[in-house]
Motif scaffolding. Structure first.
Motif, PDB file in Angstrom:
ATOM      1  N   LYS A 108       0.834  -1.193   0.000  1.00  0.00           N
ATOM      2  CA  LYS A 108       0.000   0.000   0.000  1.00  0.00           C
ATOM      3  C   LYS A 108       0.870   1.244   0.000  1.00  0.00           C
ATOM      4  N   THR A 109       0.619   2.121  -0.965  1.00  0.00           N
ATOM      5  CA  THR A 109       1.252   3.440  -0.943  1.00  0.00           C
ATOM      6  C   THR A 109       0.224   4.390  -0.326  1.00  0.00           C
ATOM      7  N   HIS A 110       0.651   5.203   0.603  1.00  0.00           N
ATOM      8  CA  HIS A 110      -0.306   5.980   1.393  1.00  0.00           C
ATOM      9  C   HIS A 110       0.205   7.385   1.690  1.00  0.00           C
ATOM     10  N   GLY A 111      -0.728   8.217   2.189  1.00  0.00           N
ATOM     11  CA  GLY A 111      -0.398   9.573   2.600  1.00  0.00           C
ATOM     12  C   GLY A 111      -0.082   9.613   4.088  1.00  0.00           C
ATOM     13  N   ALA A 112      -0.430  10.720   4.717  1.00  0.00           N
ATOM     14  CA  ALA A 112      -0.067  10.916   6.128  1.00  0.00           C
ATOM     15  C   ALA A 112      -0.810   9.980   7.065  1.00  0.00           C
ATOM     16  N   ASN A 113      -2.050   9.590   6.702  1.00  0.00           N
ATOM     17  CA  ASN A 113      -2.866   8.757   7.592  1.00  0.00           C
ATOM     18  C   ASN A 113      -3.325   7.486   6.876  1.00  0.00           C
ATOM     19  N   TYR A 134      -0.153 -15.785   8.572  1.00  0.00           N
ATOM     20  CA  TYR A 134       0.175 -14.368   8.689  1.00  0.00           C
ATOM     21  C   TYR A 134       0.624 -13.834   7.335  1.00  0.00           C
ATOM     22  N   GLY A 135       0.704 -12.517   7.242  1.00  0.00           N
ATOM     23  CA  GLY A 135       1.154 -11.885   6.010  1.00  0.00           C
ATOM     24  C   GLY A 135       1.906 -10.611   6.320  1.00  0.00           C
ATOM     25  N   TRP A 136       2.549 -10.068   5.307  1.00  0.00           N
ATOM     26  CA  TRP A 136       3.290  -8.819   5.461  1.00  0.00           C
ATOM     27  C   TRP A 136       2.509  -7.678   4.800  1.00  0.00           C
ATOM     28  N   LEU A 137       2.344  -6.611   5.555  1.00  0.00           N
ATOM     29  CA  LEU A 137       1.729  -5.391   5.033  1.00  0.00           C
ATOM     30  C   LEU A 137       2.836  -4.378   4.793  1.00  0.00           C
ATOM     31  N   ALA A 138       3.126  -4.103   3.524  1.00  0.00           N
ATOM     32  CA  ALA A 138       4.189  -3.165   3.154  1.00  0.00           C
ATOM     33  C   ALA A 138       3.581  -1.784   2.962  1.00  0.00           C
ATOM     34  N   LEU A 139       3.942  -0.847   3.846  1.00  0.00           N
ATOM     35  CA  LEU A 139       3.410   0.512   3.810  1.00  0.00           C
ATOM     36  C   LEU A 139       4.481   1.465   3.274  1.00  0.00           C
ATOM     37  N   TYR A 140       4.188   2.079   2.152  1.00  0.00           N
ATOM     38  CA  TYR A 140       5.146   3.007   1.541  1.00  0.00           C
ATOM     39  C   TYR A 140       4.562   4.418   1.604  1.00  0.00           C
ATOM     40  N   ASN A 141       5.237   5.286   2.343  1.00  0.00           N
ATOM     41  CA  ASN A 141       4.778   6.668   2.547  1.00  0.00           C
ATOM     42  C   ASN A 141       5.013   7.481   1.266  1.00  0.00           C
ATOM     43  N   SER A 152      13.921   3.510   0.129  1.00  0.00           N
ATOM     44  CA  SER A 152      13.689   2.472   1.154  1.00  0.00           C
ATOM     45  C   SER A 152      13.333   3.063   2.513  1.00  0.00           C
ATOM     46  N   SER A 153      13.730   4.304   2.775  1.00  0.00           N
ATOM     47  CA  SER A 153      13.422   4.921   4.075  1.00  0.00           C
ATOM     48  C   SER A 153      11.928   5.187   4.230  1.00  0.00           C
ATOM     49  N   ARG A 154      11.208   5.174   3.126  1.00  0.00           N
ATOM     50  CA  ARG A 154       9.767   5.410   3.178  1.00  0.00           C
ATOM     51  C   ARG A 154       8.973   4.110   3.378  1.00  0.00           C
ATOM     52  N   LEU A 155       9.674   2.995   3.394  1.00  0.00           N
ATOM     53  CA  LEU A 155       9.002   1.696   3.475  1.00  0.00           C
ATOM     54  C   LEU A 155       8.981   1.158   4.905  1.00  0.00           C
ATOM     55  N   LYS A 156       7.829   0.670   5.296  1.00  0.00           N
ATOM     56  CA  LYS A 156       7.663   0.042   6.608  1.00  0.00           C
ATOM     57  C   LYS A 156       6.856  -1.234   6.419  1.00  0.00           C
ATOM     58  N   ILE A 157       7.297  -2.311   7.073  1.00  0.00           N
ATOM     59  CA  ILE A 157       6.601  -3.597   6.944  1.00  0.00           C
ATOM     60  C   ILE A 157       6.016  -4.001   8.298  1.00  0.00           C
ATOM     61  N   GLU A 158       4.738  -4.319   8.295  1.00  0.00           N
ATOM     62  CA  GLU A 158       4.072  -4.799   9.500  1.00  0.00           C
ATOM     63  C   GLU A 158       3.599  -6.230   9.286  1.00  0.00           C
TER      64      GLU A 158
END
Length: 298
Positions: A108-113, A134-141, A152-158
């Motif tokens: 998912k590419t997303h904004g501030a919220n 389980y799965g990985w949720l890749a959040l790209y700001n 890569s600094s904008r990427l977070k995996i949950e």
């Protein structure tokens, strides 16, 4: 990569299936579209006018870059994949499935919220479809200027774990949605309120039928009580006069001699020998049901 609205996996037979992007709408988590509006699209009353925008275009461009980076860094093998359940009319287009690790990836590419509840609802469906725990949720700001150079600094995996209770709620909501769609297909001019109330109206109709049958059943139970009492009197009379068999125009009556029946006192066994009792305990699934009780007359 084709834009999402041109991807055959997404658009082909879309009216036949519920996809991951539909789940948030069905659950009432989508603030941009109602379940009624989605149903109108599914049954062909209205056509979806959404052709994509700068946000979806950015996501389409970034998705393969994010997936490749995750595979490289984590030595995973996520690949886009589709799983279809023709019984439930559900189709899951996952951004990535790693067969060896039995794990899905949602990008998912997303904004501030970021709307995490929306993303996780989609993932719950995908994990259930693929049998993943389980799965990985890749959040790209997403940057304000929509720069498509990967950072890569904008990427977070949950890590998201499968919640079977939530999955059941999703499946039940989808089933109700398809029932409402059938109602809307037969009644294309139905209002939104009628659409949402359809299930309740159907329950009301069936409940009235059950009510009438329950009243009849109560009468049968009284007859059954009288029948048992008459049978006991018949047995006692045949025993008193030592009659083994008696026939009428319609039935043959045979007196069965008393005997002994042996059984295990399970209550006592569980109390005195709980370890042994547990070894022979059998667990059976019990289907859901409704409990019905006649109201006492005033």
């Amino acid at each position: 990569m084709l834009p999402v609205n041109q991807d055959k996996n997404v658009t082909e037979n879309r009216e036949i299936y519920v996809g991951g992007s539909d789940v948030p709408t069905i659950l009432g988590l989508n603030k941009y579209k109602t379940q009624f509006e989605l149903a109108q699209e599914k049954v062909g009353i209205v056509k979806s006018e959404f052709k994509g925008n700068e946000y979806t275009h950015f996501g389409n461009v970034m998705e393969p870059q994010i997936r490749d980076y995750i595979n490289l860094v984590n030595e995973t093998d996520f690949k886009p994949d589709t799983k279809t359940d023709k019984n439930r009319y559900v189709r899951s287009n996952t951004d990535g499935y790693d067969f060896e690790n039995n794990m899905i990836l949602e990008i998912k590419t997303h904004g501030a919220n970021p709307t995490l509840k929306v993303y996780e609802a989609q993932m719950q469906l995908y994990m259930a479809q693929y049998g993943c725990e389980y799965g990985w949720l890749a959040l790209y700001n997403r940057p304000d200027n929509f720069d498509t150079e990967f950072d890569s600094s904008r990427l977070k995996i949950e890590v998201v774990e499968r919640d079977d209770e939530y999955v059941n709620q999703i499946y039940e909501a989808i089933e109700t949605f398809w029932i409402r769609c059938e109602f809307l297909r037969d009644n294309p001019k139905a209002t939104e309120q009628e659409f949402y109330n359809f299930g309740q109206n159907e329950v009301q109709v069936i409940a009235n039928q059950v009510s009438k049958l329950e009243i009849q059943l109560a009468g049968f139970k009284e007859i059954e009580k009288q029948y048992k009492e008459a049978k006991q009197k018949l047995h006692d009379a045949m025993e008193e006069y030592d009659i083994k068999k008696f026939e009428t125009d319609h039935i043959v009556i045979t007196r069965v001699l008393p005997t002994e029946r042996k059984s295990i006192d399970s209550t006592r066994l569980k109390k005195e020998l709980p370890d042994i009792a547990s070894r022979y305990e059998r667990v059976s699934k019990v289907s859901g049901s409704v409990r019905i009780k006649l109201k006492e007359a005033n």
